[in-house]
Design a protein around this motif. Sequence first.
Motif, mmCIF file in Angstrom:
data_model
loop_
_atom_site.group_PDB
_atom_site.id
_atom_site.type_symbol
_atom_site.label_atom_id
_atom_site.label_comp_id
_atom_site.label_asym_id
_atom_site.label_seq_id
_atom_site.Cartn_x
_atom_site.Cartn_y
_atom_site.Cartn_z
ATOM 1 N N ASN A 186 30.133 89.217 -76.118
ATOM 2 C CA ASN A 186 30.941 88.542 -75.095
ATOM 3 C C ASN A 186 30.781 89.194 -73.726
ATOM 4 N N ILE A 187 30.817 90.499 -73.677
ATOM 5 C CA ILE A 187 30.676 91.195 -72.394
ATOM 6 C C ILE A 187 29.258 91.042 -71.866
ATOM 7 N N HIS A 188 28.275 91.129 -72.732
ATOM 8 C CA HIS A 188 26.870 90.945 -72.355
ATOM 9 C C HIS A 188 26.684 89.579 -71.683
ATOM 10 N N ARG A 189 27.239 88.552 -72.301
ATOM 11 C CA ARG A 189 27.127 87.192 -71.742
ATOM 12 C C ARG A 189 27.895 87.060 -70.432
ATOM 13 N N PHE A 190 29.093 87.613 -70.376
ATOM 14 C CA PHE A 190 29.880 87.557 -69.150
ATOM 15 C C PHE A 190 29.133 88.231 -68.004
ATOM 16 N N LEU A 191 28.587 89.413 -68.255
ATOM 17 C CA LEU A 191 27.886 90.136 -67.195
ATOM 18 C C LEU A 191 26.660 89.372 -66.719
ATOM 19 N N GLN A 192 25.977 88.710 -67.630
ATOM 20 C CA GLN A 192 24.824 87.898 -67.216
ATOM 21 C C GLN A 192 25.279 86.750 -66.316
ATOM 22 N N GLU A 193 26.313 86.054 -66.722
ATOM 23 C CA GLU A 193 26.855 84.974 -65.893
ATOM 24 C C GLU A 193 27.261 85.516 -64.524
ATOM 25 N N ALA A 194 27.908 86.674 -64.516
ATOM 26 C CA ALA A 194 28.389 87.260 -63.263
ATOM 27 C C ALA A 194 27.235 87.619 -62.339
ATOM 28 N N TYR A 195 26.211 88.307 -62.854
ATOM 29 C CA TYR A 195 25.129 88.696 -61.947
ATOM 30 C C TYR A 195 24.312 87.497 -61.504
ATOM 31 N N GLU A 196 24.211 86.464 -62.337
ATOM 32 C CA GLU A 196 23.511 85.245 -61.916
ATOM 33 C C GLU A 196 24.275 84.540 -60.787
ATOM 34 N N GLU A 197 25.599 84.520 -60.868
ATOM 35 C CA GLU A 197 26.399 83.914 -59.800
ATOM 36 C C GLU A 197 26.323 84.739 -58.520
ATOM 37 N N VAL A 198 26.265 86.055 -58.650
ATOM 38 C CA VAL A 198 26.117 86.910 -57.474
ATOM 39 C C VAL A 198 24.774 86.646 -56.803
ATOM 40 N N GLU A 199 23.739 86.455 -57.603
ATOM 41 C CA GLU A 199 22.414 86.175 -57.042
ATOM 42 C C GLU A 199 22.409 84.842 -56.282
ATOM 43 N N LEU A 200 23.056 83.828 -56.829
ATOM 44 C CA LEU A 200 23.165 82.541 -56.137
ATOM 45 C C LEU A 200 23.949 82.682 -54.833
ATOM 46 N N ALA A 201 25.005 83.466 -54.868
ATOM 47 C CA ALA A 201 25.801 83.689 -53.659
ATOM 48 C C ALA A 201 24.968 84.401 -52.600
ATOM 49 N N ALA A 202 24.197 85.392 -53.018
ATOM 50 C CA ALA A 202 23.345 86.124 -52.074
ATOM 51 C C ALA A 202 22.352 85.178 -51.407
ATOM 52 N N ASP A 203 21.782 84.279 -52.180
ATOM 53 C CA ASP A 203 20.838 83.316 -51.631
ATOM 54 C C ASP A 203 21.511 82.437 -50.582
ATOM 55 N N ALA A 204 22.701 81.960 -50.876
ATOM 56 C CA ALA A 204 23.428 81.116 -49.923
ATOM 57 C C ALA A 204 23.770 81.893 -48.648
ATOM 58 N N ILE A 205 24.147 83.148 -48.802
ATOM 59 C CA ILE A 205 24.471 83.991 -47.647
ATOM 60 C C ILE A 205 23.237 84.167 -46.763
ATOM 61 N N ALA A 206 22.110 84.483 -47.377
ATOM 62 C CA ALA A 206 20.872 84.684 -46.623
ATOM 63 C C ALA A 206 20.451 83.409 -45.904
ATOM 64 N N GLU A 207 20.564 82.293 -46.588
ATOM 65 C CA GLU A 207 20.181 81.026 -45.969
ATOM 66 C C GLU A 207 21.102 80.663 -44.815
#
Length: 181
Positions: free
Chosen positions: A61-82
């Motif tokens: 459960n934590i492994h999956r949560f952390l993956q979801e979290a870092y993937e969402e952070v990566e998407l946010a970073a992309d939006a910020i940069a753009e």
Amino acid sequence: MSTQKTIRQKAGTVESNPVRLDQDKAAQIIDALNSDLADAYVLYHQLHKHHWNVEGAEHLNIHRFLQEAYEEVELAADAIAERAQAIGGVPHASMQALSEAATVEPEDEDVYDIRTSLANDLEMYGDIIESYREHIELAERLGDYATAHMLREQIEDVEEHAHVIAHYLEDDTLVLDSATK
């Protein structure tokens, strides 16, 4: 590495933008966004580290949560940069620039128990939430409502992840400690 030297826009500069945001105002917002971008990458790497190293009964459960979290952070970073680019700036892209712009401190290279790791993540999330709030106010004060809106949407995800981590850190668990048996 290419030896091509044609520079379209020098890092740290602000050009006019199609959304007609004043360049001086845009410069302030771009600085804030580059800080948010840097913080996002620090968080991304820390969450990814914990995703790789989580063990124990609640691993999956934590492994999956952390993956979801870092993937969402990566998407946010992309939006910020753009967004930084859209308002005339150059988003940080080098490790050196990101490291210098980050306002959060990453955990060191050691591997810790998941409770310690998540507590470190929660601390970083809290710092990022506070920074987002300041940057939302800055963008609104300078009339950049689109950036404020984008950051508002992102802070919802950031706060939700912090909320989930806080639940993981609660004492209530189905896993019994050997000392309590």
